[in-house]
Enzyme design. Sequence first.
Site, PDB file in Angstrom:
ATOM      1  N   ASN A   9       0.727  -1.010  -0.046  1.00 33.54           N
ATOM      2  CA  ASN A   9      -0.260   0.133  -0.235  1.00 33.54           C
ATOM      3  C   ASN A   9       0.867   1.082   0.042  1.00 33.54           C
ATOM      4  OD1 ASN A   9      -1.869   2.028   0.591  1.00 33.54           O
ATOM      5  ND2 ASN A   9      -2.327   1.778   2.478  1.00 33.54           N
ATOM      6  N   LYS A  11       0.047   4.258  -0.233  1.00 30.86           N
ATOM      7  CA  LYS A  11      -0.573   5.536   0.252  1.00 30.86           C
ATOM      8  C   LYS A  11      -0.563   6.677  -0.647  1.00 30.86           C
ATOM      9  CE  LYS A  11       0.044   3.514   4.889  1.00 30.86           C
ATOM     10  NZ  LYS A  11      -0.049   3.485   6.219  1.00 30.86           N
ATOM     11  N   HIS A  94      -9.545   0.768   4.748  1.00 33.31           N
ATOM     12  CA  HIS A  94      -8.347   0.975   5.576  1.00 33.31           C
ATOM     13  C   HIS A  94      -8.592   1.786   6.626  1.00 33.31           C
ATOM     14  CE1 HIS A  94      -4.267   2.468   6.349  1.00 33.31           C
ATOM     15  NE2 HIS A  94      -3.793   1.128   5.782  1.00 33.31           N
ATOM     16  N   GLU A  96      -6.876   4.386   7.612  1.00 31.79           N
ATOM     17  CA  GLU A  96      -6.725   5.734   7.385  1.00 31.79           C
ATOM     18  C   GLU A  96      -8.003   6.448   6.494  1.00 31.79           C
ATOM     19  OE1 GLU A  96      -3.027   5.571   5.457  1.00 31.79           O
ATOM     20  OE2 GLU A  96      -2.201   4.942   7.367  1.00 31.79           O
ATOM     21  N   GLU A 166      -5.520  -5.412  10.637  1.00 36.11           N
ATOM     22  CA  GLU A 166      -4.432  -4.277  10.700  1.00 36.11           C
ATOM     23  C   GLU A 166      -4.560  -3.672  11.998  1.00 36.11           C
ATOM     24  OE1 GLU A 166      -2.579  -3.059   6.830  1.00 36.11           O
ATOM     25  OE2 GLU A 166      -4.029  -1.741   6.980  1.00 36.11           O
ATOM     26  N   GLY A 172       2.410   1.921  10.786  1.00 37.03           N
ATOM     27  CA  GLY A 172       3.127   3.179  10.581  1.00 37.03           C
ATOM     28  C   GLY A 172       3.813   3.485  11.791  1.00 37.03           C
ATOM     29  N   SER A 211       3.258  -2.258  10.309  1.00 40.36           N
ATOM     30  CA  SER A 211       4.922  -2.432  10.531  1.00 40.36           C
ATOM     31  C   SER A 211       5.477  -3.758  10.115  1.00 40.36           C
ATOM     32  CB  SER A 211       5.188  -1.840  11.966  1.00 40.36           C
ATOM     33  OG  SER A 211       4.757  -0.500  12.156  1.00 40.36           O
TER      34      SER A 211
HETATM   35  C1  PEP Z   1      -0.905  -0.073   5.953  1.00 39.89           C
HETATM   36  O1  PEP Z   1      -0.919   1.057   5.539  1.00 39.89           O
HETATM   37  O2  PEP Z   1      -1.465  -0.774   5.504  1.00 39.89           O
HETATM   38  C2  PEP Z   1       0.440  -0.610   6.685  1.00 39.89           C
HETATM   39  C3  PEP Z   1       0.260  -1.712   7.201  1.00 39.89           C
HETATM   40  O3  PEP Z   1       1.230   0.341   6.997  1.00 39.89           O
HETATM   41  P1  PEP Z   1       2.847   0.237   7.572  1.00 39.89           P
HETATM   42  O4  PEP Z   1       3.519  -1.076   6.914  1.00 39.89           O
HETATM   43  O5  PEP Z   1       3.697   1.369   7.381  1.00 39.89           O
HETATM   44  O6  PEP Z   1       2.538   0.161   9.126  1.00 39.89           O
END
Ligand code: PEP
Length: 247
Positions: A9, A11, A94, A96, A166, A172, A211
């Site tokens: 992703n 973003k 997601h 976000e 998630e 992040g 992460s």
């Molecule tokens: C995500 O945005 O779906 C995500 C898992 O981000 P990160 O790997 O940066 O934590």
Amino acid sequence: MRKPIIAGNWKMNKTPDEAMALIGELKPLVADAKAEVVVCPPYACLAAAAQALAGSNIGLGAQNMDYHDSGAYTGEVSADMLKALGVEYVIIGHSERRQYYAETDATVNLKVKKALATGLVPILCVGEMLEEREQGITAEIVRMQTKLALLDVSAADVAKVVIAYEPVWAIGTGKTATSDDANDTIKTIRQAVRELYGDKAEEVRIQYGGSMNPKNVGELMAMSDIDGGLIGGASLKAEDFSKVVNY
Ligand code: PEP
């Protein structure tokens, strides 16, 4: 057996030229991957990415879409438009989008159904916020998000859905759920799917996201119920993402 699926992703990162350069670097590095590999660039890069990905083993995904067919929805993009660009997957719900753009379980459900009806694979994101985890209601949250997202999805379609667990506090932040915790919550999600669809739940792929990186991917992917990853930060560099893909 469920085929693992690793999706990046991106973003709101990369211009079309940068997207093409990243894909150019990535292609040879993941050419022999055992997992299904997907990149999800921003809308503005999808056409360039489709061109750069042609003939490769990497699938193209979008990060969101609208659930209406067409019309007066300024700034939105439809499932048909994505399909016409060569998009095969779409991230839906997601955290976000839920946090910053008021995405609800109801709109997530409409989008999941529209994606399926259009022949796109929805990557449905669920996960608890830090406060919810601290209140001990992680299981309730992910069960509710999963069941509401799948409302009126047919048994024939459910196995096409990819779910990404998630935990919001791990996105992040550099904090990862322990592999045991992530696996347990993914089992909880699978059980919720089983309550709706019986044994079909065994076919649904459930990723971990939060992460995930070249260092922790091996341990996470060794768990019984983790079928892949949704990768944010570590998907922006070809070397890192390829190490995750080739875990
Ligand atoms: C995500 O945005 O779906 C995500 C898992 O981000 P990160 O790997 O940066 O934590």
